[in-house]
Design an enzyme around this catalytic site. Structure first.
Site, PDB file in Angstrom:
ATOM      1  N   SER A  19       0.802  -1.222   0.000  1.00  0.00           N
ATOM      2  CA  SER A  19       0.000   0.000   0.000  1.00  0.00           C
ATOM      3  C   SER A  19       0.835   1.272   0.000  1.00  0.00           C
ATOM      4  O   SER A  19       1.633   1.492  -0.903  1.00  0.00           O
ATOM      5  CB  SER A  19      -0.941  -0.039   1.188  1.00  0.00           C
ATOM      6  N   ASP A  44      -1.264   1.368  -3.870  1.00  0.00           N
ATOM      7  CA  ASP A  44      -2.109   0.355  -4.508  1.00  0.00           C
ATOM      8  C   ASP A  44      -3.461   0.895  -4.948  1.00  0.00           C
ATOM      9  O   ASP A  44      -4.349   0.127  -5.321  1.00  0.00           O
ATOM     10  CB  ASP A  44      -2.283  -0.852  -3.579  1.00  0.00           C
ATOM     11  N   LYS A  78     -11.620  -0.341  -0.353  1.00  0.00           N
ATOM     12  CA  LYS A  78     -11.706   1.097  -0.507  1.00  0.00           C
ATOM     13  C   LYS A  78     -11.148   1.450  -1.885  1.00  0.00           C
ATOM     14  O   LYS A  78     -10.404   0.663  -2.469  1.00  0.00           O
ATOM     15  CB  LYS A  78     -10.982   1.823   0.621  1.00  0.00           C
ATOM     16  N   ASP A  88      -6.003   2.407  -3.366  1.00  0.00           N
ATOM     17  CA  ASP A  88      -7.258   2.338  -2.606  1.00  0.00           C
ATOM     18  C   ASP A  88      -7.491   3.554  -1.721  1.00  0.00           C
ATOM     19  O   ASP A  88      -8.585   3.728  -1.193  1.00  0.00           O
ATOM     20  CB  ASP A  88      -7.372   1.026  -1.813  1.00  0.00           C
ATOM     21  N   ARG A  89      -6.482   4.407  -1.551  1.00  0.00           N
ATOM     22  CA  ARG A  89      -6.678   5.602  -0.722  1.00  0.00           C
ATOM     23  C   ARG A  89      -6.877   6.835  -1.587  1.00  0.00           C
ATOM     24  O   ARG A  89      -6.491   6.855  -2.754  1.00  0.00           O
ATOM     25  CB  ARG A  89      -5.455   5.859   0.153  1.00  0.00           C
TER      26      ARG A  89
HETATM   27  C1  VG1 Z   1      -3.775   1.633   8.210  1.00  0.00           C
HETATM   28  C2  VG1 Z   1      -5.002   2.495   8.376  1.00  0.00           C
HETATM   29  C3  VG1 Z   1      -6.258   1.675   8.168  1.00  0.00           C
HETATM   30  C4  VG1 Z   1      -6.207   1.005   6.787  1.00  0.00           C
HETATM   31  C5  VG1 Z   1      -4.929   0.202   6.677  1.00  0.00           C
HETATM   32  C6  VG1 Z   1      -4.758  -0.401   5.299  1.00  0.00           C
HETATM   33  O1  VG1 Z   1      -3.763   0.620   9.189  1.00  0.00           O
HETATM   34  O2  VG1 Z   1      -5.013   3.100   9.644  1.00  0.00           O
HETATM   35  O3  VG1 Z   1      -7.383   2.505   8.300  1.00  0.00           O
HETATM   36  O4  VG1 Z   1      -7.317   0.185   6.600  1.00  0.00           O
HETATM   37  O5  VG1 Z   1      -3.796   1.029   6.921  1.00  0.00           O
HETATM   38  O6  VG1 Z   1      -4.758   0.578   4.312  1.00  0.00           O
HETATM   39  P1  VG1 Z   1      -2.892   0.711  10.542  1.00  0.00           P
HETATM   40  O7  VG1 Z   1      -3.114  -0.596  11.238  1.00  0.00           O
HETATM   41  O8  VG1 Z   1      -1.497   0.991  10.135  1.00  0.00           O
HETATM   42  O9  VG1 Z   1      -3.455   1.887  11.311  1.00  0.00           O
HETATM   43  V1  VG1 Z   1      -3.757   0.414   2.973  1.00  0.00           V
HETATM   44  O10 VG1 Z   1      -4.181   1.618   1.841  1.00  0.00           O
HETATM   45  O11 VG1 Z   1      -2.262   0.427   3.790  1.00  0.00           O
HETATM   46  O12 VG1 Z   1      -4.071  -1.118   2.426  1.00  0.00           O
HETATM   47 CO    CO Z   2      -3.555   1.250   0.065  1.00  0.00          CO
END
Ligand code: VG1
Ligand code: CO
Length: 543
Positions: free
Chosen positions: A113, A279, A376, A281-282
């Site tokens: 990501s 990736d 997302k 999705d954000r």
């Molecule tokens: C982070 C975000 C979370 C999101 C996750 C994956 O996780 O806070 O909201 O779903 O990343 O997003 P964490 O555990 O680091 O807080 V992505 O775009 O990295 O797949």
């Molecule tokens: Co991502």
């Protein structure tokens, strides 16, 4: 071509986090590391012989090598067909789209990501189930359990498969079908949004800048924003995906997307700015010199959803992750639809969407999406905003300010302390737990603590329970502080502090969030003893 059965010894650290298994590239390159995990997936999901799998990734360093290994292992494990994105590319939402459209048994998405890439960067692997969404906890737990008992894996002895030309290749008894990574996704977007209206907005001189951050959305954004919607060439910047993201950190926030931020806050600012992550999705949404918090973005999309053709009939409900602000809750209340609060991570939204309980979902971490896929979706959010702007013919800032005037403003910020020694980060969390009894009912400055807990969640559809999802301190006026340890990092620990205060008074809506939240920030540092325990005086990232 013959199947080789390779003896291996288990690794003890293959526990998937918030979103799959993420480790340094070098860890994944170690002998049998990737193979063990992939075999653990195949052993746990028990796909019937001849099943179809979707495979793709964000194009980061080691993507191609990993895909070759996965294809040969899929062939040796009885899959009949694999759909793989051309060049090994599939954004996370596009992978979800492909799994659903072609009803494949599941999919493997290679991505870390927003984490940096390159030989010294991060890599990741995630399994998605047949609904197109991230595997739920019971599946990831089974994969982890299996990885700890791994004794052998199966792989086909074969030459590498060409991934750059669309078409089919045989690999033992399996067919590898290389697909266009963009077209299915772009078609889906055309069914959801009013492309005609957006096209005429752009033709009328509305200017936008989309920063693909040298990550996976470049080809998607060029096809959709420049080609199908007619934005001038160059509207998409950093559009070529690079294995190391051009040495950048493909995280669309005010810190890491600074190139875009400087343009949008600069003299010749465009009307709209947006960025997506590694990736795809954000999303980050910006107006002329104006930042939309992801929590507000979810609320604005919900309040304006019926302006987009795909949501004309309204929303079944909304879901947000626990640390996300309650701005969407106020919209849900006004619309008379339910709002669900889930733990962090997209996997918790899948059941609600499958059951038809929610249409829109969002996370404060720049994640928004809907039931069109089960991930997302960064570009989807950008197109949704453009659709709203095309219909309302107002600026981004004007739309958000009007929203606040109607619903009140949930002033919000997140402070991240990255790369902490794991022990001191755990110490902060333990200290908070130990303080629950003392804190509850106490007065801290102008705030009275009404509750303290560690968030746990019972899935309303399958009853599964997830505990330890973040410490919450709730105050009498609805303000909140949340503390959570990240589950996506690969170095030390990252502690996140989420701050939220509700402000109904329009005359205070112009205040900078850091100013408006100053007292809560002080309280957070005081009750957590964060400075004393970590030696850090400032967060590494503020969003
Ligand atoms: C982070 C975000 C979370 C999101 C996750 C994956 O996780 O806070 O909201 O779903 O990343 O997003 P964490 O555990 O680091 O807080 V992505 O775009 O990295 O797949
Ligand atoms: Co991502």
């Amino acid at each position: 071509m013959s199947v080789r059965i390779v003896a291996t010894i288990p690794f003890t650290d293959q526990k998937p986090g918030t979103s799959g298994l993420r480790k340094k590239v070098r860890v994944f390159q170690a002998a049998n590391y990737l193979e063990n995990f992939v075999q653990s997936i195949f052993d746990s999901i028990a796909a019937p012989r001849g099943s179809t799998l979707t495979v793709g990734g964000d194009g980061r360093y080691y993507n191609r090598e990993a895909i070759q290994i996965i294809l040969k292992m899929a062939a040796a494990n009885g899959f009949g067909r694999v759909l793989v994105g051309q060049g090994g590319i599939l954004s996370t939402p596009a992978a979800s789209c492909v799994i659903r459209k072609y009803q494949t048994f599941g999919g493997i998405v290679l991505s870390a990501s927003h984490n940096p890439g390159g030989p010294d960067g991060d890599f990741g692997i995630k399994y998605n189930i047949g609904n197109g969404g991230p595997a739920p906890e019971k599946v990831t737990e089974a994969i982890f359990a299996r990885s700890k008992a791994m004794a052998e894996y199966r792989i086909l002895d074969a030459a590498d498969i060409p991934l750059d030309v669309i078409g089919e290749t045989r690999l033992g008894d399996m067919t590898v079908q290389v697909i266009d990574p963009v077209s299915d996704y772009a078609e889906l977007m055309e069914t959801l949004f009013d492309f005609g209206a957006i096209r005429s907005l752009l033709a009328g001189g509305f200017r936008l800048k989309f920063d693909a951050m040298h990550a996976v959305t470049g080809p998607y954004a060029r096809e959709i924003i420049e080609k199908r919607l007619g934005a001038p060439a160059g509207s998409v910047m950093n559009a070529v995906p690079l294995p190391d993201f051009g040495n950048g950190h493909p995280d669309p926030n005010l810190t890491y997307a600074h190139e875009l931020v400087e343009i949008v806050y600069g003299a010749a600012a465009p009307d709209f700015g947006a960025a997506s992550d590694g990736d795809g999705d954000r999303n980050m949404i910006l107006g002329k010199g104006f930042f939309v918090t992801p929590s507000d973005s979810l609320a604005v999309l919900a309040a304006n959803a019926t302006l987009a053709p795909g949501y004309r009939n309204g929303l079944a409900g909304i879901a947000r992750s626990m640390p996300t602000s309650a701005a969407a809750d106020r919209v849900a209340q006004a619309l008379g639809v339910p709002c669900y609060e889930t733990p962090t991570g997209w996997k918790f939204f899948g059941n609600l969407m499958d059951a038809g309980k929610v249409t829109l979902c969002g996370e404060e971490s720049f994640g928004t999406g809907s039931d069109h896929v089960r991930e997302k979706d960064g570009l989807w959010a950008v197109l949704f905003w453009l659709n709203i702007l095309a219909v309302r013919r107002q600026g981004v800032e004007a739309i958000v300010r009007e929203h606040w005037a109607r619903y009140g403003r949930n002033v919000y910020s997140r402070h991240d302390y990255e790369g902490l020694p794991t022990e001191s980060a755990n110490g902060v969390m333990q200290h908070l737990h130990d303080s629950f009894a003392v804190l509850t009912g106490s007065q801290l400055g102008s705030y009275k603590v009404v509750f303290c807990d560690d968030f746990s969640y019972i899935d309303p559809i399958d009853g599964s329970v997830s505990t330890g999802q973040g410490v919450r301190i709730g105050f009498g006026d609805g303000s909140r502080i949340v503390f959570r340890l990240s589950g996506t990092g690969t170095e030390g620990a990252t502690l996140r502090i989420y701050l939220e205060a509700y402000e109904p008074d329009v005359s205070k809506h112009h205040l900078d969030a850091q100013v408006a939240l100053a007292e809560l920030i002080g309280i957070a540092l005081q009750v957590s003893q964060l400075r004393e325990r970590t030696g850090r005086t400032e967060p590494t990232v503020i969003t």
